[in-house]
Every structure is written in structure tokens, then in C-alpha cells.
Enzyme design. Sequence first.
Site, PDB file in Angstrom:
ATOM      1  N   ARG A 163       0.855  -1.190   0.000  1.00 15.35           N
ATOM      2  CA  ARG A 163       0.000   0.000   0.000  1.00 15.35           C
ATOM      3  C   ARG A 163       0.893   1.242   0.000  1.00 15.35           C
ATOM      4  O   ARG A 163       1.653   1.446   0.952  1.00 15.35           O
ATOM      5  CB  ARG A 163      -0.887  -0.001   1.238  1.00 15.35           C
ATOM      6  CG  ARG A 163      -1.845   1.181   1.382  1.00 15.35           C
ATOM      7  CD  ARG A 163      -2.580   1.106   2.714  1.00 15.35           C
ATOM      8  NE  ARG A 163      -3.245  -0.165   2.890  1.00 15.35           N
ATOM      9  CZ  ARG A 163      -3.710  -0.608   4.057  1.00 15.35           C
ATOM     10  NH1 ARG A 163      -3.564   0.116   5.156  1.00 15.35           N
ATOM     11  NH2 ARG A 163      -4.306  -1.783   4.130  1.00 15.35           N
ATOM     12  N   HIS A 181       1.788  -2.094   5.608  1.00 13.48           N
ATOM     13  CA  HIS A 181       1.574  -2.438   4.197  1.00 13.48           C
ATOM     14  C   HIS A 181       2.557  -1.699   3.289  1.00 13.48           C
ATOM     15  O   HIS A 181       2.954  -2.221   2.243  1.00 13.48           O
ATOM     16  CB  HIS A 181       0.152  -2.085   3.773  1.00 13.48           C
ATOM     17  CG  HIS A 181      -0.893  -3.036   4.242  1.00 13.48           C
ATOM     18  ND1 HIS A 181      -1.254  -4.154   3.523  1.00 13.48           N
ATOM     19  CD2 HIS A 181      -1.665  -3.036   5.361  1.00 13.48           C
ATOM     20  CE1 HIS A 181      -2.222  -4.792   4.172  1.00 13.48           C
ATOM     21  NE2 HIS A 181      -2.479  -4.130   5.300  1.00 13.48           N
ATOM     22  N   ASP A 240      -3.575  -8.294   3.427  1.00 12.15           N
ATOM     23  CA  ASP A 240      -4.883  -8.598   3.987  1.00 12.15           C
ATOM     24  C   ASP A 240      -5.469  -9.715   3.132  1.00 12.15           C
ATOM     25  O   ASP A 240      -5.543  -9.577   1.902  1.00 12.15           O
ATOM     26  CB  ASP A 240      -5.801  -7.372   3.937  1.00 12.15           C
ATOM     27  CG  ASP A 240      -5.281  -6.231   4.796  1.00 12.15           C
ATOM     28  OD1 ASP A 240      -4.604  -6.504   5.801  1.00 12.15           O
ATOM     29  OD2 ASP A 240      -5.565  -5.060   4.465  1.00 12.15           O
ATOM     30  N   GLU A 279      -7.060  -7.743  13.783  1.00 12.58           N
ATOM     31  CA  GLU A 279      -7.651  -7.928  12.450  1.00 12.58           C
ATOM     32  C   GLU A 279      -7.374  -9.348  11.975  1.00 12.58           C
ATOM     33  O   GLU A 279      -6.231  -9.687  11.674  1.00 12.58           O
ATOM     34  CB  GLU A 279      -7.049  -6.913  11.457  1.00 12.58           C
ATOM     35  CG  GLU A 279      -7.320  -5.461  11.826  1.00 12.58           C
ATOM     36  CD  GLU A 279      -6.660  -4.482  10.868  1.00 12.58           C
ATOM     37  OE1 GLU A 279      -5.831  -4.921  10.031  1.00 12.58           O
ATOM     38  OE2 GLU A 279      -6.962  -3.272  10.959  1.00 12.58           O
ATOM     39  N   HIS A 339      -5.170  -9.670   8.637  1.00 16.72           N
ATOM     40  CA  HIS A 339      -3.925  -8.907   8.497  1.00 16.72           C
ATOM     41  C   HIS A 339      -2.716  -9.741   8.918  1.00 16.72           C
ATOM     42  O   HIS A 339      -2.600 -10.145  10.086  1.00 16.72           O
ATOM     43  CB  HIS A 339      -4.041  -7.652   9.370  1.00 16.72           C
ATOM     44  CG  HIS A 339      -2.855  -6.738   9.326  1.00 16.72           C
ATOM     45  ND1 HIS A 339      -2.929  -5.450   8.855  1.00 16.72           N
ATOM     46  CD2 HIS A 339      -1.562  -6.900   9.714  1.00 16.72           C
ATOM     47  CE1 HIS A 339      -1.743  -4.863   8.966  1.00 16.72           C
ATOM     48  NE2 HIS A 339      -0.895  -5.734   9.492  1.00 16.72           N
TER      49      HIS A 339
END
Length: 271
Positions: free
Chosen positions: A108, A153, A160, A242, A245
Site C-alpha cells: 500500500r 503495508h 490482507d 484484524e 492482516h
Amino acid sequence: MTRLSSAVRGLITALAALLAVTAGTATATAQAKTEPKAPKDFVALRTVDPTIIQEMRYFTPHNFVGERIDGYQQPLCILTRPAAEALHKAQLRLLRKGYTLKVYDCYRPQRAVDHFVRWAEDLDDQAMKGEFYPNVDKTRLFEDGYIAEKSGHSRGSTMDLTIVKLPAKPTRPYHPGERLVPCYAPKDERFPDNSVDMGTGFDCFDTLAHTLDPRIQGEQRANRLLLKSTLEGLGFVNLAEEWWHYTYKPEPYPDTYFDFPVSWKSLTGRR
């Protein structure tokens, strides 16, 4: 004299417009040329394992912001090679059990994280609250850890993901403006996803998304543990808050946050 002045003024105006266009084109070209590239050990996941399903949510408007996120120029999973190769090993183990992995997000860029931060600071924008954070006051997104100014990320070894039972059924596209259902609603009520039932949808801002939340039992807990045990056995570490994740350890770039766009171009013509 007046006619001559008018002609001169017209010529000057035309030249100014031409210069502005030329300058704009030059600026755009310069920006395109200076766009950062990925280091040579970053790869597109599909070149390492084309069988892993990719549903890149931040390339679409179906996410907690409600629009495509900055930096996602193509629906592409990019990872460091060690992380991609470890994910390939996990996929082989799951395929033997009749499952496949599906990634929602991989590398990301920092500009995407900055987009999240701007959105979180805009308290008036709550268009996707009904699905992704129905029980969370938007003023608490930073304090509760749902949004941060840096993301693992951006280092390239975090992803994810979820598990899909084979044969994989298609997932219908999200239609902006459609009725939103809480991400923790029963699987047959929330937005359809071909993933096995993990108890909540992806990117659910709720404590029910905590991987080992005691309220998640039965098949839902078993599915989370299958993903967890498969990945942890290959060097991945789960973020406890999460279930989706995971980060591959050790990371090649534990302290570097990259900002090259998510695109094939970022992986070609490298310096």
C-alpha cells in the site's frame, strides 16, 4: 492604430495560452518520469502464484472511504519476493485441503495511507459507516487504532487476505449507493463475499474482528484458525485486532515506507 493594438493583444494572448499548455504538458511529463519505482525485489504476486484470487478492494469504491484510494492505479497485488514466495507455499497447503487464498490488499503506497488520514479527519464524510464502522464514532478512529499515519503495508511484506472454498464462486460487484449492512451481520445478510465465514467482513472496524475474540466460535473460529495456523507455520505474524492482516517476518524493509504506485509500471524500468 487600434486595429494593430488589437492584433498584437490577440497574438500575445494566443502565445500565452500556447506557453501555458506547453508548460502543463512538460510538468505532467516530468511528474510521470519522476514517479518512484519499486525496488528490484518487489514482485507482482500473480507472477509467483497465479492461482491466488485477487480482489483488490482499494482499487474499487467498496471500502470504508467509499472511493478508489490514491495510488491504486491497477487492481494488482505487489509484495516483496520473500513474502510472495511464502504466500505461495501457504497456497499449496490450502489447495490440498480444497481451499484457495484470496488477497484484499498487499503493498500500500504512503499516498494511500495519507488518503485514509484525510478521510478520517473529515468527520462529515460518513458515507460508508453503515457497513464498515457502524458502532465506532469517527472521532475515535485514530485513538482506537483503526487509522494511523503509517502502515506496515507500505513496507511491502504485509497483506490482507482470507480463504475461499473451492470451487470459488464469483463475487458480485459493489454498486455505489446500495443499502449498507453492518460488517458483523450474519454472512447471508452482509455484503456477499465468496470467502468462508470469518465472522465479519473484511475491514470491519469492530472488536468482533479481533482474531481470537471469544464471541467468535464454531465454524467461524475454525476458519480463522485455519488461516492463522497455515500462515504462522510459514513465518507470518497476525495482527491480533484484524483476522485478515498478516506480515511476513523477517521483513526485507522493516523501516522503509514506500510510495510507488500500485501498477505494473512500478515494477518495470527500475533504476
